[in-house]
Structures are given as structure tokens and as C-alpha cells.
Scaffold this motif. Structure first.
Motif, PDB file in Angstrom:
ATOM      1  N   LEU A  51       0.819  -1.205   0.000  1.00  0.00           N
ATOM      2  CA  LEU A  51       0.000   0.000   0.000  1.00  0.00           C
ATOM      3  C   LEU A  51       0.855   1.257   0.000  1.00  0.00           C
ATOM      4  CD1 LEU A  51      -2.835  -1.047   2.472  1.00  0.00           C
ATOM      5  CD2 LEU A  51      -3.036  -0.715  -0.007  1.00  0.00           C
ATOM      6  N   ILE A  52       1.972   1.225   0.730  1.00  0.00           N
ATOM      7  CA  ILE A  52       2.876   2.379   0.723  1.00  0.00           C
ATOM      8  C   ILE A  52       3.477   2.562  -0.669  1.00  0.00           C
ATOM      9  CG2 ILE A  52       5.050   3.288   1.605  1.00  0.00           C
ATOM     10  CD1 ILE A  52       4.396   2.189   4.291  1.00  0.00           C
ATOM     11  N   ALA A  53       3.878   1.454  -1.300  1.00  0.00           N
ATOM     12  CA  ALA A  53       4.409   1.532  -2.667  1.00  0.00           C
ATOM     13  C   ALA A  53       3.370   2.101  -3.621  1.00  0.00           C
ATOM     14  CB  ALA A  53       4.850   0.147  -3.128  1.00  0.00           C
ATOM     15  N   ASN A 109       5.312   8.498  -4.296  1.00  0.00           N
ATOM     16  CA  ASN A 109       5.712   9.095  -5.572  1.00  0.00           C
ATOM     17  C   ASN A 109       7.195   8.891  -5.867  1.00  0.00           C
ATOM     18  OD1 ASN A 109       3.165  10.087  -6.254  1.00  0.00           O
ATOM     19  ND2 ASN A 109       3.481  12.011  -5.153  1.00  0.00           N
ATOM     20  N   ASN A 110       8.014   8.713  -4.834  1.00  0.00           N
ATOM     21  CA  ASN A 110       9.450   8.537  -5.031  1.00  0.00           C
ATOM     22  C   ASN A 110       9.728   7.161  -5.629  1.00  0.00           C
ATOM     23  OD1 ASN A 110      12.278   7.554  -3.872  1.00  0.00           O
ATOM     24  ND2 ASN A 110      12.309   9.787  -4.000  1.00  0.00           N
ATOM     25  N   VAL A 111      10.461   7.121  -6.722  1.00  0.00           N
ATOM     26  CA  VAL A 111      10.671   5.875  -7.458  1.00  0.00           C
ATOM     27  C   VAL A 111      11.453   4.857  -6.627  1.00  0.00           C
ATOM     28  CG1 VAL A 111      11.719   4.848  -9.506  1.00  0.00           C
ATOM     29  CG2 VAL A 111      10.549   7.044  -9.680  1.00  0.00           C
ATOM     30  N   LYS A 112      12.521   5.312  -5.976  1.00  0.00           N
ATOM     31  CA  LYS A 112      13.314   4.395  -5.164  1.00  0.00           C
ATOM     32  C   LYS A 112      12.498   3.836  -4.004  1.00  0.00           C
ATOM     33  CE  LYS A 112      18.122   5.706  -5.992  1.00  0.00           C
ATOM     34  NZ  LYS A 112      19.403   6.068  -5.333  1.00  0.00           N
ATOM     35  N   TYR A 146       9.813  -0.639  -1.119  1.00  0.00           N
ATOM     36  CA  TYR A 146       8.672  -1.273  -0.460  1.00  0.00           C
ATOM     37  C   TYR A 146       8.166  -2.474  -1.256  1.00  0.00           C
ATOM     38  CZ  TYR A 146       8.150   2.016   3.368  1.00  0.00           C
ATOM     39  OH  TYR A 146       8.354   2.731   4.524  1.00  0.00           O
ATOM     40  N   SER A 147       8.353  -2.437  -2.564  1.00  0.00           N
ATOM     41  CA  SER A 147       8.027  -3.612  -3.374  1.00  0.00           C
ATOM     42  C   SER A 147       8.883  -4.801  -2.954  1.00  0.00           C
ATOM     43  CB  SER A 147       8.259  -3.295  -4.858  1.00  0.00           C
ATOM     44  OG  SER A 147       8.158  -4.460  -5.644  1.00  0.00           O
TER      45      SER A 147
END
Length: 470
Positions: A284-286, A290-293, A298-299
Motif C-alpha cells: 500500500l505504501i508503494a 511518488n518517489n521511485v526508489k 517497499y516492493s
């Protein structure tokens, strides 16, 4: 004895580069060492003629208990060594392709971590395993502290250090207890198992090791160090952390925890719900970040949580699927991180709103990044599909609720991956040059190798399963 070269060669080269005063960067040393180690490990693992893949000779004694230089290139350990050498070879080739020259100290520290990682996956003596575990952590600490993002590296590295020390002290306490209270004949895995595996009254001891390994994976709620460290670290360090160091924790759970404390594996059903909550929480956080890293960080937490859950599903299919996914995730995440690094260097990518319409400007990176994203969500015919299908199947047989949690993570991964790729690659062209950029030839080679491995393992997974059975 030649098996020791997989450890000694990177360590010696790393130490030499760390102390050398030559101002000219010598990154080619790391390239040569990593390619040689990769070829050598492939020879040892796939040789048709019998090859000695073990090392065993005395080291020293602690309180009358023997420690040994014991190494083994078999099963999951051998597969993880292959992954380690492959990742570092790709990493050093990537340095060459982008013409980024770090200092010799940077390359040296990276090589020391490389040798330590090979040692972690090869070690069959508990003290030797702990020795290499610490060797890996020390250079990573300096790599983050010196070359990390100036604004956040101090806070991120402090958090990393505190978690690292906590995990190391917990494991060291467990080793001391085993040595002075349980008194095995030696610290070899088989001898330690004789004094731990038959007994069910060692719950506290089991928790010491499990918490130490959970910090390294990392599992919820011990994960908070990871996103900040991934975000602030230079990409080469992030690749090592994500593709390899996280696997240190999972490998330790398989090779050490589950063998030393098989009784405890039957008693942690509630723990899997906590890990499953962490899987959904990270997804859910991922999805909202908006930040790609941060999205990729989180993924990784979500994918590693699913692997951990499957290991404890009391199923051979779940265990085999977890092993397969450990290797697959390591390859896929390298592709994702290197793609992001390329886009960051060339197009100043930081978050999903910083650029858009990249597919019309640089179609090659758009194709590769899309493919790695599809592999990350376990598209059929990619390597991730094999592992996730087996893991979810095992979880369904063990506990349908945990399977539903795992499936929700898969669905959410598709959502945040699609959101990420759509925002960057498609839509109106913004903040990018209108001129089509030429994609570097060497990057075709690197990303092509990663893509081929993902496809081959997705179509013919027996290659990896046969290796795991050795």
C-alpha cells in the motif's frame, strides 16, 4: 581448496584497492574479478565431471569447541553464490557502460562485501558464518556513509548501524549460548543440530536467531531501516542490498534457523499473520508513494515477506518455490534498479512526476523497464511467475487466509508497477529532450542478459530446480 578462491579473490582485491594510493580509478579490477568468479562458479556448479565442492579443515578452538573452515557449494547456497557472482559481474559491467568512475576505495569496499557475501552462502560452520556476516556489513556501512546522498546519509546510516548492531548482538548471544551451555562437539552445522534440533525448550534461543535474520531480510516491523537506506545509497550499494543482502537473511533462515530449530517452525503461525500484514502494508505504501526508489524498496519488502511466509507453509512445493523466487527476485530487482539509475542519470528521474513520455524519447529503456516491471508482477513466461505460483499454491494448502493475503500483495504489485511505468513512460512528454537519445550498446548487452535469464527461467525452470537439488 580452490573453492576458497570465490572468497579470497574478491577480499584480497578489495583490500588492495582500498589502501592503494593510485589516483586513477581501477574499476577494471572488479570487472575482472567478478567475471572470473562467475565463470569459475558456473564451472563448479555445472561441470559434467565430478568436482570437489566442499572445503573442511580446522580453524581454532573456543573453550574446547572446534571451529572449522567449512565451505559447501551445494543446494541453495550454491545457487546464491551463482546469483552473487552474476549480480556483481553485471554491476561492474554497468560501471563501464555508464563511464562512471568511483574512487578505488569505493571499488575496494564493494569487493570486500562481495567476498563476504560469497562466504555467507558457502559457510557451514556457525562461527565462520558469523564472521562473514559481519564482513559484509562493515564495508556497506562506509559505502552508505561516504557516498550516500548528502542530505540523508547520516540519519539513514545511523538507523542502518543501530539495526545492524542489534541483529549482530542477538546472533552473537545465541552463538555464545550454544557454545558454553549446549557444548556441541564443534560449530559445524551438523554438530550444532545435534544439541539444538531434538529439543523443544530452546524458544528464547530460537528467537535470538530469528530476529537477527528478520532484521536483515527485513520483515515487518523490523523493516524501517530499509526504505531510507535504499533511497539514500548510491545505486551500486542499493543493488547489493536489495538483490543479495536481503537474501542473506532468507538463506540464514533456511540453512541455519530451520535446521537448528525445526520444532519452532511448527509454532509460529501467528508470526506469519504479522508478516502478511507487513506484506500488504508495504504494498500500500508503494502504491501511494511518488518517489521511485521508495516504490521499489517497499516492493522488495512485500516480495521478501511472501517468500518468508512460503518457507513456513510446511510444504515441499512452498520451499522449492521460495528458493526459486529468491534467485528470480535477485535478477529482476537488478534490472529495475539499473533501469532507474540510467533514467536518473540521463533524465534526472526522482519521482513519478519528475518526467513523463519517456517512451517516445528513449524507446529502448522503455521496453526494458516495462519488461522488468512485468517480471516483477509475475507475468507468465517470466521467472517470477514460477516461484509465485508455487508459493501461493503452498500457502493455499496450508492456510487459505494467508494465501488471500499473498494474492492481495500480487494484485497490489500489479497496481503500483503499472502506476509507476505509466507515469514515467507514457503520457505527454514533459521535462525530457525532444531529441531521441541513443541507447548505449553495452546497456543492450547488460539488460539483454538480465532479460534472457528471466525468460529462460520462466520457460525452462528445470535449470534452476536441478541446480537446487545438487
Amino acid at each position: 581448496m580452490l573453492l576458497s578462491l570465490l572468497i579470497l579473490l574478491p577480499l584480497i582485491a578489495g583490500l588492495c584497492l582500498t589502501v592503494i594510493k593510485n589516483e586513477k580509478p581501477l574499476g577494471f579490477v572488479g570487472t575482472a574479478v567478478s567475471i572470473y568468479s562467475l565463470v569459475y562458479s558456473i564451472f563448479l556448479l555445472f561441470a559434467q565431471t565430478p568436482v570437489d565442492t566442499t572445503v573442511l579443515f580446522p580453524w581454532f578452538e573456543i573453550g574446547g569447541i572446534k571451529t572449522n573452515i567449512a565451505l559447501s557449494l551445494t543446494g541453495l547456497g550454491g545457487t546464491m553464490v551463482l546469483l552473487t557472482n552474476l549480480v556483481f559481474a553485471l554491476l561492474f559491467l554497468y560501471f563501464f557502460s555508464i563511464k562512471k568512475e568511483y574512487s578505488n576505495t569505493f571499488y575496494g569496499l564493494l569487493l570486500i562485501a562481495y567476498g563476504g557475501l560469497n562466504g555467507v552462502f558457502l559457510a557451514q560452520d556457525l562461527v565462520l558464518f558469523y564472521f562473514f556476516w559481519e564482513i559484509v556489513l562493515i564495508p556497506i556501512y562506509f559505502l552508505i556513509g561516504i557516498w550516500g546522498s548528502k542530505k540523508t546519509r547520516i540519519s539513514a546510516n545511523t538507523t542502518f548501524f543501530l539495526y545492524t548492531i542489534l541483529g549482530s548482538m542477538l546472533m552473537l548471544g545465541g552463538i555464545i549460548y550454544i557454545g558454553f551451555q549446549l557444548k556441541p562437539e564443534s560449530f559445524l552445522l551438523e554438530d550444532v543440530m545435534k544439541v539444538t534440533a531434538p529439543f523443544g525448550n530452546l524458544q528464547t534461543l530460537a528467537w535470538l536467531f530469528l530476529l537477527a535474520f528478520a532484521i536483515k531480510i527485513p520483515l515487518f516491523p523490523l523493516h524501517s531501516w530499509q526504505p531510507a537506506v535504499y533511497k539514500t545509497s548510491p545505486t551500486p550499494v542499493t543493488v547489493v542490498l536489495s538483490a543479495l543482502m536481503a537474501k542473506m537473511g532468507l538463506f540464514a533462515v533456511v540453512n541455519w534457523y530451520m535446521n537448528m530449530f525445526p520444532f519452532s517452525c511448527e509454532m509460529y503461525d501467528n508470526l506469519l499473520y504479522v508478516v502478511g500484514f507487513g506484506l500488504v502494508y508495504a504494498s500500500l505504501i508503494a502504491l501511494t508513494s511518488n518517489n521511485v526508489k521508495k516504490i521499489i524498496a517497499y516492493s522488495s519488502i512485500a516480495h521478501l515477506a511472501l517468500i518468508f511466509m512460503s518457507l513456513f507453509a510446511k510444504s515441499q512445493m512452498g520451499i522449492q518455490g521460495s528458493y526459486f523466487q529468491m534467485f528470480s527476485h535477485g535478477i529482476v530487482v537488478v534490472g529495475l534498479w539499473l533501469s532507474v539509475d540510467y533514467m536518473q542519470r540521463r533524465y534526472k528521474l526522482t519521482d513519478i512526476k519528475s518526467i513523463s513520455g519517456l517512451a517516445t524519447v528513449d524507446p529502448a529503456i522503455a521496453v526494458f523497464f516495462t519488461f522488468f516491471g512485468l517480471a516483477n508482477v509475475a507475468l507468465p513466461l517470466t521467472s517470477s511467475f514460477i516461484g509465485e505460483f508455487m508459493m501461493l499454491n503452498a500457502l493455499y494448502s496450508y492456510n487459505p487466509i494467508l494465501c488471500i493475503i499473498g494474492c492481495s500483495g500480487v494484485i497490489l504489485s500489479a497496481a503500483y508497477t503499472l502506476r509507476l511505468s505509466t507515469a514515467i513512460l507514457f503520457g505527454e512528454r514533459e521535462n525530457v529532450s525532444k531529441k531521441v537519445r541513443k541507447f548505449p550498446t553495452t546497456l543492450y548487452l547488460i539488460f539483454g542478459i538480465i532479460s534472457i535469464i528471466i525468460l529462460v527461467l520462466g520457460i525452462y525452470p528445470s535449470i534452476l530446480f536441478n541446480l537446487l537439488e545438487k
